[in-house]
Write a protein that holds these residues in place. Structure first.
Motif, PDB file in Angstrom:
ATOM      1  N   GLY A   4      38.437  16.003  47.438  1.00 25.89           N
ATOM      2  CA  GLY A   4      38.546  14.598  46.776  1.00 25.89           C
ATOM      3  C   GLY A   4      37.064  15.223  46.205  1.00 25.89           C
ATOM      4  N   MET A   5      35.985  14.750  46.608  1.00 28.78           N
ATOM      5  CA  MET A   5      35.047  14.964  46.265  1.00 28.78           C
ATOM      6  C   MET A   5      34.324  16.065  45.431  1.00 28.78           C
ATOM      7  SD  MET A   5      33.215  12.261  46.321  1.00 28.78           S
ATOM      8  CE  MET A   5      35.343  11.280  46.402  1.00 28.78           C
ATOM      9  N   THR A   6      35.065  17.619  45.670  1.00 29.47           N
ATOM     10  CA  THR A   6      34.305  18.451  45.348  1.00 29.47           C
ATOM     11  C   THR A   6      35.663  18.601  44.022  1.00 29.47           C
ATOM     12  OG1 THR A   6      33.797  19.808  47.713  1.00 29.47           O
ATOM     13  CG2 THR A   6      34.592  20.733  46.394  1.00 29.47           C
ATOM     14  N   ALA A   7      36.574  18.292  44.303  1.00 30.05           N
ATOM     15  CA  ALA A   7      37.352  19.048  42.929  1.00 30.05           C
ATOM     16  C   ALA A   7      36.650  17.816  41.974  1.00 30.05           C
ATOM     17  CB  ALA A   7      38.954  17.964  43.789  1.00 30.05           C
ATOM     18  N   VAL A   8      36.279  16.469  42.208  1.00 31.99           N
ATOM     19  CA  VAL A   8      36.192  15.733  41.236  1.00 31.99           C
ATOM     20  C   VAL A   8      34.535  16.604  40.860  1.00 31.99           C
ATOM     21  CG1 VAL A   8      34.985  13.045  40.494  1.00 31.99           C
ATOM     22  CG2 VAL A   8      37.725  13.444  41.890  1.00 31.99           C
ATOM     23  N   ARG A   9      33.529  16.624  41.587  1.00 28.18           N
ATOM     24  CA  ARG A   9      32.813  16.949  41.237  1.00 28.18           C
ATOM     25  C   ARG A   9      32.658  18.517  40.120  1.00 28.18           C
ATOM     26  NH1 ARG A   9      28.317  18.490  45.081  1.00 28.18           N
ATOM     27  NH2 ARG A   9      26.980  17.167  44.344  1.00 28.18           N
ATOM     28  N   ARG A  10      33.729  19.217  40.702  1.00 25.50           N
ATOM     29  CA  ARG A  10      34.464  20.593  40.035  1.00 25.50           C
ATOM     30  C   ARG A  10      34.656  20.072  38.269  1.00 25.50           C
ATOM     31  NH1 ARG A  10      36.111  22.919  44.446  1.00 25.50           N
ATOM     32  NH2 ARG A  10      38.662  22.144  43.484  1.00 25.50           N
ATOM     33  N   GLN A  11      35.788  19.063  38.228  1.00 24.11           N
ATOM     34  CA  GLN A  11      35.555  18.897  37.418  1.00 24.11           C
ATOM     35  C   GLN A  11      34.655  17.861  36.026  1.00 24.11           C
ATOM     36  OE1 GLN A  11      38.880  19.312  36.370  1.00 24.11           O
ATOM     37  NE2 GLN A  11      38.735  17.815  34.466  1.00 24.11           N
ATOM     38  N   PHE A  12      34.091  17.852  36.452  1.00 25.65           N
ATOM     39  CA  PHE A  12      33.180  16.902  36.155  1.00 25.65           C
ATOM     40  C   PHE A  12      31.919  17.564  36.538  1.00 25.65           C
ATOM     41  CE2 PHE A  12      36.135  13.676  36.584  1.00 25.65           C
ATOM     42  CZ  PHE A  12      37.005  13.764  34.299  1.00 25.65           C
ATOM     43  N   THR A  14      28.942  18.078  34.807  1.00 29.13           N
ATOM     44  CA  THR A  14      27.715  17.011  34.509  1.00 29.13           C
ATOM     45  C   THR A  14      27.373  16.014  35.205  1.00 29.13           C
ATOM     46  OG1 THR A  14      29.245  16.273  32.281  1.00 29.13           O
ATOM     47  CG2 THR A  14      28.251  17.726  32.158  1.00 29.13           C
ATOM     48  N   ARG A  15      28.727  15.078  35.884  1.00 26.95           N
ATOM     49  CA  ARG A  15      28.211  13.765  36.316  1.00 26.95           C
ATOM     50  C   ARG A  15      28.382  13.826  37.792  1.00 26.95           C
ATOM     51  NH1 ARG A  15      31.783   9.942  32.622  1.00 26.95           N
ATOM     52  NH2 ARG A  15      30.514   8.475  32.890  1.00 26.95           N
ATOM     53  N   ILE A  16      27.787  14.568  38.269  1.00 29.10           N
ATOM     54  CA  ILE A  16      27.934  14.539  39.724  1.00 29.10           C
ATOM     55  C   ILE A  16      26.800  13.614  40.435  1.00 29.10           C
ATOM     56  CG2 ILE A  16      26.624  16.429  42.143  1.00 29.10           C
ATOM     57  CD1 ILE A  16      27.754  18.807  40.065  1.00 29.10           C
ATOM     58  N   LYS A  17      25.783  14.144  39.878  1.00 34.40           N
ATOM     59  CA  LYS A  17      24.502  11.847  39.995  1.00 34.40           C
ATOM     60  C   LYS A  17      25.511  10.830  40.787  1.00 34.40           C
ATOM     61  CE  LYS A  17      20.253   9.900  40.230  1.00 34.40           C
ATOM     62  NZ  LYS A  17      21.187   8.906  40.928  1.00 34.40           N
ATOM     63  N   ALA A  18      26.107  10.514  39.235  1.00 33.72           N
ATOM     64  CA  ALA A  18      27.104   9.293  38.947  1.00 33.72           C
ATOM     65  C   ALA A  18      28.720   9.511  40.340  1.00 33.72           C
ATOM     66  CB  ALA A  18      27.457   9.433  37.675  1.00 33.72           C
ATOM     67  N   ILE A  19      28.750  10.503  40.367  1.00 37.27           N
ATOM     68  CA  ILE A  19      29.909  10.771  41.322  1.00 37.27           C
ATOM     69  C   ILE A  19      29.625  10.003  42.631  1.00 37.27           C
ATOM     70  CG2 ILE A  19      31.712  12.202  42.318  1.00 37.27           C
ATOM     71  CD1 ILE A  19      31.769  14.042  39.675  1.00 37.27           C
ATOM     72  N   ASP A  20      28.386  10.766  42.814  1.00 36.96           N
ATOM     73  CA  ASP A  20      27.851  10.704  44.490  1.00 36.96           C
ATOM     74  C   ASP A  20      27.734   9.428  44.626  1.00 36.96           C
ATOM     75  OD1 ASP A  20      27.937  13.516  44.696  1.00 36.96           O
ATOM     76  OD2 ASP A  20      26.580  13.782  44.096  1.00 36.96           O
ATOM     77  N   ASP A  21      27.446   8.609  43.946  1.00 32.48           N
ATOM     78  CA  ASP A  21      26.321   7.530  44.154  1.00 32.48           C
ATOM     79  C   ASP A  21      28.025   6.174  43.463  1.00 32.48           C
ATOM     80  OD1 ASP A  21      24.211   8.071  43.210  1.00 32.48           O
ATOM     81  OD2 ASP A  21      23.697   7.669  41.163  1.00 32.48           O
ATOM     82  N   LEU A  22      28.253   6.842  43.175  1.00 39.19           N
ATOM     83  CA  LEU A  22      29.643   5.984  42.929  1.00 39.19           C
ATOM     84  C   LEU A  22      31.000   6.121  44.716  1.00 39.19           C
ATOM     85  CD1 LEU A  22      31.540   3.634  42.012  1.00 39.19           C
ATOM     86  CD2 LEU A  22      32.250   5.645  40.373  1.00 39.19           C
ATOM     87  N   SER A  23      30.946   6.877  44.313  1.00 45.42           N
ATOM     88  CA  SER A  23      31.789   7.554  46.055  1.00 45.42           C
ATOM     89  C   SER A  23      31.189   6.903  47.300  1.00 45.42           C
ATOM     90  CB  SER A  23      32.314   8.755  46.190  1.00 45.42           C
ATOM     91  OG  SER A  23      30.746   9.733  46.768  1.00 45.42           O
TER      92      SER A  23
END
Length: 85
Positions: A4-12, A14-23
């Motif tokens: 899930g995280m991999t798919a979302v990081r690929r989709q966004f 430019t927002r990888i840090k925010a994705i990692d922080d929120l997850s």
């Protein structure tokens, strides 16, 4: 990192840090990301299917992916406005 995280990081990308922080702090967000990855995977399978319902299912999964993408983006936007707890 889960699918899930991999798919979302690929989709966004430019927002990888925010994705990692929120997850790291939200199980709900991780669940939405898993749903997003599952929907993308199903879309890919239906896209190459020869099933008579292929076109109908492709549209359904495209819509689901788009809805989940918006939900993820909204969660990221909201998290960027709120300080981490």
């Amino acid at each position: 990192m889960d699918e899930g995280m991999t798919a979302v990081r690929r989709q966004f990308p430019t927002r990888i840090k925010a994705i990692d922080d929120l997850s790291a702090r939200s199980e709900d967000f991780r669940e939405i990301c898993r749903d997003f990855a599952d929907a993308q995977s199903a879309l890919e399978k239906w896209d190459v299917s020869t099933d008579p319902k292929r076109a109908e299912r492709v549209v359904e999964y495209q819509e689901l992916v788009a809805e989940l993408s918006k939900e993820i983006e909204g969660a990221l936007d909201h998290a960027s406005l709120s300080p981490p707890r």
